[in-house]
Structure formats: C-alpha cells, structure tokens
Design an enzyme around this catalytic site. Structure first.
Site, PDB file in Angstrom:
ATOM      1  N   GLU A  62       8.564  -4.539  10.502  1.00 36.68           N
ATOM      2  CA  GLU A  62       9.024  -3.237   9.989  1.00 36.68           C
ATOM      3  C   GLU A  62       9.557  -2.388  11.151  1.00 36.68           C
ATOM      4  OE1 GLU A  62       6.362  -1.275   7.314  1.00 36.68           O
ATOM      5  OE2 GLU A  62       7.627   0.513   7.189  1.00 36.68           O
ATOM      6  N   ASP A 108       0.849  -1.197   0.000  1.00 39.00           N
ATOM      7  CA  ASP A 108       0.000   0.000   0.000  1.00 39.00           C
ATOM      8  C   ASP A 108       0.888   1.253   0.000  1.00 39.00           C
ATOM      9  OD1 ASP A 108       0.846  -0.265   2.596  1.00 39.00           O
ATOM     10  OD2 ASP A 108      -1.135  -0.176   3.520  1.00 39.00           O
ATOM     11  N   SER A 109       2.217   1.045   0.004  1.00 34.81           N
ATOM     12  CA  SER A 109       3.152   2.152  -0.249  1.00 34.81           C
ATOM     13  C   SER A 109       2.943   2.709  -1.654  1.00 34.81           C
ATOM     14  CB  SER A 109       4.605   1.697  -0.061  1.00 34.81           C
ATOM     15  OG  SER A 109       4.877   0.552  -0.846  1.00 34.81           O
TER      16      SER A 109
HETATM   17  O1  KIV Z   1       3.512  -1.080   1.647  1.00 30.05           O
HETATM   18  C1  KIV Z   1       4.671  -1.503   1.657  1.00 30.05           C
HETATM   19  O2  KIV Z   1       5.487  -1.254   0.770  1.00 30.05           O
HETATM   20  C2  KIV Z   1       5.065  -2.316   2.797  1.00 30.05           C
HETATM   21  C3  KIV Z   1       6.531  -2.481   3.020  1.00 30.05           C
HETATM   22  C4  KIV Z   1       7.062  -1.282   3.688  1.00 30.05           C
HETATM   23  C5  KIV Z   1       6.834  -3.726   3.752  1.00 30.05           C
HETATM   24  O3  KIV Z   1       4.249  -2.754   3.549  1.00 30.05           O
END
Ligand code: KIV
Length: 257
Positions: free
Chosen positions: A180, A43-44
């Site tokens: 994380e 969700d990044s």
């Molecule tokens: O959304 C994302 O990219 C993540 C990573 C930071 C593990 O959850």
C-alpha cells in the site's frame, strides 16, 4: 468456478489480479458478478461503513460479522478477511484462534499487516493451514503512531526494508504480498524479485494486481486518496433518490391512492 489461492498464484506473469473490498452480501454479489478475483473484507469497513475515523477501532467481532455477510453471497472470488488492529500482536494461540474464527465465518484467507516482524507468526499460521496475504508499505493500522498516511519506499533505506519484508513474507509462505502507498519503482523491484504475486494500492502499475476500496470507486468517499479512480458517482444517485422519495411523501405523490 470457485477461485482458490492456487488460482491466484498461477496468475503471476499471466494475467493481472483484480481485487476489490466489499463488506456485505449485496456488494459481494455485485463484485462477483463483475468477475473480481479477490473480495477483501478490509478493516476499511471501519472508516467506510462503521463511521470511525480510521481502521484502529475495528474489532475481530466486526470482521467476523462482515466476513459472514460477504460469505453468504457465495462468491466465486477468493474471500480474504483483514486481521484487525493489534490482533496479530497477541500471543500466537490467540492469533490462531482469531484467524480460525475468520475462516469459520467464511474467509478463504486472512490478511495481516506487517513484514519481517510478523514473518515468524505468519509462518506458523501457514503451517497450521491458514492462507495468509501479507500487507506492507503503508500499514494503516499504524496511523496513530505515524500521525497520518504517507508513501513508503522512496529512500534507499526504505526500499531495502520493504524488499526484505517482502522476502521474509514469501519465506513465511504467504500467497500474495500486498503493498500500500509504496513508491512505484520499489513496488516494481519487489514484484520482480518474488515468485508470489504482488497486489498494489497506490503502488504504481507494475504490481501483479490492484486493489481499490469500494467507497472510493463508487464515489462514497469524501476525501478519496489521489491514487484511487472513481468509476461511478453512486452517492449522488442515492442522494437524489432519497430526496425524490422525501418530496413524494411530503407532496402526497407516494403512495398512489
Ligand atoms: O482495509 C482495506 O480496505 C485494505 C486495503 C486498503 C488494501 O487493507
């Protein structure tokens, strides 16, 4: 050969797991050509692609759209899609529908933020046939409540809570526990106490695998986290190419007569 949750589980103690985010077909194909084990449609996508300040505004529609784009690259890597903000807190039937939607969009597994508090629902999901990756330590979807991002697991109380979360997720049958921004000693203790692999991001070198966000390793992030490593400065190369094109058009050098 297509990687499965079994491929990933078997790597524990044998070979480190390399995971990378991607949000579209071209980058998924490039990640797959580099033999990554897991492609995460994180969700990044919210803060790295969609222009949001964090992951909170990302919807299940966004996740399904980007998961389908990654899946069209047909990677051998296992495809994992994030369950976005609040979806895991809906009633179980709605959560099951959202996870099934991500799987129908091409995900091999989903990732859910939360520890012991989520274990019961995750256990029901895994019993229903959804492969689930857990996500503990810093949970970025909690950013509004936390008022920012910070490292977890530094105090004895937080260490014990993270270990309990990891154990609860393992009992719920997750195939990986992602940690994380977790204190490295704490992450090591969790890794040693679980039979399933751990994957770290800002969680030290002793996890069973690592994940980084595409924008951070390619130099697209303006403020990359201190634990990230930049492997290329693609943003600079793109900016130079764009500037050259604009200059060529204005000076009549492109197109050739
Ligand atoms: O959304 C994302 O990219 C993540 C990573 C930071 C593990 O959850």
């Amino acid at each position: 050969m297509k990687k499965t949750t079994k491929t990933i589980l078997k790597k524990k103690g044998i070979e480190k797991i390399a995971m990378l985010t991607a949000y579209d077909a071209p980058f998924a194909a490039l990640a797959d050509a580099a033999d990554v084990d897991i492609i995460l449609i994180g969700d990044s996508v919210g803060n790295t692609v969609l222009g949001y300040p964090n992951t909170v505004p990302v919807t299940i529609d966004d996740m399904a759209h980007h998961t389908a784009a990654v899946a069209r690259a047909k990677p051998d890597a296992l495809i994992v899609a994030d369950v976005p903000f609040t979806c895991a807190h809906h009633n179980f039937d709605r959560l099951l529908d959202d996870c099934a939607r991500l799987v129908r969009s091409g995900a091999d597994a989903v990732k859910i933020e939360g520890g012991a508090d989520m274990a019961e629902k995750i256990s029901r999901l895994t019993k229903a046939g959804i492969a689930v990756m857990g996500h503990i330590g810093l949970e970025p979807q909690q950013v509004l409540k936390l008022g920012g991002y910070r490292k977890f697991g530094k105090t004895d109380a937080e260490k014990a809570a993270i270990l309990a979360d990891a154990k609860a997720l393992e009992a719920a049958d997750v195939f990986v526990v992602l940690m994380e921004m977790t204190d490295a000693e704490c992450a090591k203790a969790v890794t040693e106490s679980l039979s399933v692999p751990t994957i770290g991001i800002g969680a030290g070198a002793d996890c069973d695998g690592q994940v980084l966000v595409l924008a951070d390793i390619l130099g697209f992030s303006e403020n990359p986290p201190s634990f990230a490593k930049r492997y290329a400065n693609i943003a600079e190369a793109v900016k130079n190419a764009f500037s050259e094109y604009v200059a060529d058009v204005r000076n009549g050098r492109f197109p050739n007569k």
